[in-house]
Design a protein around this motif. Structure first.
Motif, short mmCIF file in Angstrom:
data_model
loop_
_atom_site.label_atom_id
_atom_site.label_comp_id
_atom_site.label_asym_id
_atom_site.label_seq_id
_atom_site.Cartn_x
_atom_site.Cartn_y
_atom_site.Cartn_z
N PRO A 132 -3.30 -15.56 15.37
CA PRO A 132 -3.06 -15.30 13.77
C PRO A 132 -3.96 -14.23 13.39
N ASN A 133 -4.92 -13.83 14.33
CA ASN A 133 -5.65 -12.86 13.69
C ASN A 133 -5.54 -11.21 14.00
N LYS A 134 -5.02 -11.30 15.22
CA LYS A 134 -4.70 -9.69 15.42
C LYS A 134 -3.48 -8.93 15.16
N GLY A 135 -2.61 -9.54 14.97
CA GLY A 135 -1.22 -8.91 14.91
C GLY A 135 -0.60 -8.90 16.13
N ILE A 136 0.42 -9.47 16.35
CA ILE A 136 1.27 -9.71 17.52
C ILE A 136 2.38 -8.47 17.70
N HIS A 137 2.87 -8.72 18.86
CA HIS A 137 3.81 -7.47 19.53
C HIS A 137 5.25 -8.23 19.96
N CYS A 138 6.16 -8.02 18.98
CA CYS A 138 7.56 -8.74 19.13
C CYS A 138 8.72 -7.78 19.94
N GLN A 139 9.38 -8.46 20.72
CA GLN A 139 10.42 -7.73 21.21
C GLN A 139 11.74 -8.08 20.58
N VAL A 140 12.67 -7.16 20.40
CA VAL A 140 14.04 -7.77 19.78
C VAL A 140 14.66 -7.99 21.07
N SER A 141 15.05 -9.43 21.13
CA SER A 141 15.59 -9.96 22.26
C SER A 141 17.06 -9.41 22.68
N LEU A 198 9.85 -9.31 6.15
CA LEU A 198 9.39 -8.07 6.13
C LEU A 198 8.62 -7.82 4.68
N VAL A 199 7.74 -6.82 4.71
CA VAL A 199 7.39 -6.36 3.31
C VAL A 199 7.69 -4.95 3.13
N GLN A 200 8.39 -4.77 1.98
CA GLN A 200 9.07 -3.50 1.81
C GLN A 200 8.78 -3.18 0.39
N GLY A 201 8.30 -1.95 0.01
CA GLY A 201 8.36 -1.72 -1.47
C GLY A 201 7.48 -2.97 -2.22
N GLY A 202 6.64 -3.42 -1.89
CA GLY A 202 6.01 -4.49 -2.57
C GLY A 202 6.88 -5.92 -2.65
N LYS A 203 7.93 -5.83 -2.15
CA LYS A 203 8.63 -7.21 -1.92
C LYS A 203 8.71 -7.93 -0.65
N ILE A 239 19.52 -8.50 7.21
CA ILE A 239 18.46 -7.28 7.61
C ILE A 239 18.92 -6.62 8.82
N ASP A 240 19.03 -5.51 8.74
CA ASP A 240 19.22 -4.45 10.03
C ASP A 240 18.10 -4.43 11.00
N ARG A 241 18.39 -4.43 12.28
CA ARG A 241 17.31 -4.17 13.32
C ARG A 241 16.28 -3.01 12.90
N THR A 242 17.15 -2.01 12.52
CA THR A 242 16.00 -0.81 12.14
C THR A 242 15.01 -0.94 11.30
N GLU A 243 15.49 -1.75 10.03
CA GLU A 243 14.51 -2.13 9.00
C GLU A 243 13.08 -2.70 9.49
N LEU A 244 13.39 -3.47 10.85
CA LEU A 244 11.97 -3.96 11.37
C LEU A 244 11.07 -2.95 11.79
N TYR A 245 11.97 -1.81 12.21
CA TYR A 245 10.84 -0.87 12.69
C TYR A 245 10.26 0.04 11.65
N LEU A 246 11.11 0.16 10.37
CA LEU A 246 10.62 0.76 9.25
C LEU A 246 9.91 0.29 8.21
N ALA A 247 9.69 -1.03 8.36
CA ALA A 247 8.98 -1.91 7.35
C ALA A 247 7.66 -1.63 7.08
N ARG A 268 6.91 0.06 18.79
CA ARG A 268 6.82 0.83 17.70
C ARG A 268 5.92 0.18 16.45
N PRO A 269 4.86 1.14 16.00
CA PRO A 269 3.92 0.44 14.99
C PRO A 269 4.79 -0.25 13.73
N VAL A 270 4.62 -1.31 13.19
CA VAL A 270 5.20 -1.81 11.84
C VAL A 270 3.97 -1.09 10.96
#
Ligand code: PMP
Length: 312
Positions: A132-141, A198-203, A239-247, A268-270
């Motif tokens: 829970p501490n470091k931030g994990i790396h996810c794969q779109v399966s 996702l957090v996007q634009g404060g929501k 949610i579109d896949r690419t929203e994950l990349y741009l959140a 890709r970094p979030v």
């Protein structure tokens, strides 16, 4: 103290809790289950079961879907759970696994009706599932999430978890920490055992319940905390896949995963690539709540021990 299980309406030592090889649920995956965390509060020497009632209500719903007659009420199920914890004398974080299942020992019967049902509950010590501490790396399966008309994710059906283990195995063997699965039509669904935010634009944005997710209890708890305590609203939508990349930020929620920040998806970094500020605030709040430290939310926490544990 040796741990106990509840099987066939009685408490038995866990190592003696066995089912026959012809059990329908073993042959065909016809069981439904829950995972409930008990969080150890060292100051109070108490274990708090997080939203046990809601988990057992969901077990009843899953059972309806699988035509399992679950005779135990939500209160009975809570009582069985606290008795198992008493008997095991746990003094750490734990995980409760109830399974309502088709218990007939009968092969060649592809059906749900006219079969016997039983309930199994056991408890194990359980630490962190994801870091829970470091931030994990996810794969779109490459594995798509089960569709509601194939095998409903909305019910926590044992057989359906083959979908999750295929995705999780692919992710781990490819060097990632967790998988995020898409629906058949390519929208973000969920992790192998977690909901996605996702957090996007404060929501906050999270997939709608119609995107083949398990409607997580942590998901709704976090949505409530975000709204009440941070004034942050959640939008439930596809949610579109690419929203994950741009959140701006991303995190996963689930009983096992708690609230785990995601800082990379598909290499890709979030956002900044660091744990984001809203994720951090929500996580801090969530951890206090699940250990019974926030008075306002103590109703979400069922104390397992009637009497506070004496110091060892
Ligand atoms: N999705 C899946 C597939 C899960 O297995 C879980 C864990 N139960 C979740 C989401 C999160 O649900 P909850 O917060 O109720 O544990």
């Amino acid at each position: 103290m040796p741990p106990y299980a509840y099987l066939k309406n009685q408490f038995v030592p866990l190592e003696e809790a066995k089912i026959g090889v012809m059990t329908h649920a073993f042959l065909y995956g016809t069981g439904c289950f829950e995972g409930i965390r008990g969080n150890w509060n060292a100051d109070e020497r108490q274990i708090y079961l997080f939203r046990a009632r809601e988990h057992y209500e969901r077990l009843h719903q899953s059972s309806r879907l699988l035509k399992i007659k679950l005779k135990h009420s939500v209160q009975d199920l809570c009582n069985i759970t606290t008795e198992l914890i008493e008997r095991g004398d746990f003094q750490q974080d734990i995980y409760v696994r109830p399974i309502a299942y088709k218990s007939s020992e009968i092969a060649g019967n592809l059906r749900l009706h006219e079969l016997e049902d039983d309930l199994l509950v056991f408890v194990i010590p359980f630490g962190n599932y994801l870091d829970p501490n470091k931030g994990i790396h996810c794969q779109v399966s490459s594995w798509r999430r089960l569709d509601d008309n194939v095998l409903p994710s909305r019910a926590k059906i044992t057989g359906g978890y083959v979908n999750s283990v295929l995705a999780k195995t692919e992710a781990i063997e490819s060097g990632f920490d967790e998988a995020i699965m898409l629906t058949d039509d390519g929208h973000v669904s969920e992790g192998s055992g977690e909901n996605v935010f996702l957090v996007q634009g404060g929501k906050l944005i999270t997939p709608a319940v119609s995107d083949n997710i398990l409607v997580g209890i942590t998901r709704s708890s976090v949505m409530e905390l975000a709204k009440n305590e941070l004034g942050v609203e959640t939008v439930e939508r596809s949610i579109d896949r690419t929203e994950l990349y741009l959140a701006d930020e991303c995190f996963l929620t689930g009983t096992a995963a708690h609230l785990t920040p995601v800082t990379r998806v598909d290499h890709r970094p979030v956002g900044s690539g660091q744990v984001g500020p809203i994720t951090k605030k929500l996580q801090g709040l969530y951890f206090d709540v699940v250990r019974g430290k926030v008075k306002k939310y103590q109703g979400w926490c069922l104390p397992a021990y009637a009497k506070v544990k004496a110091k060892a």
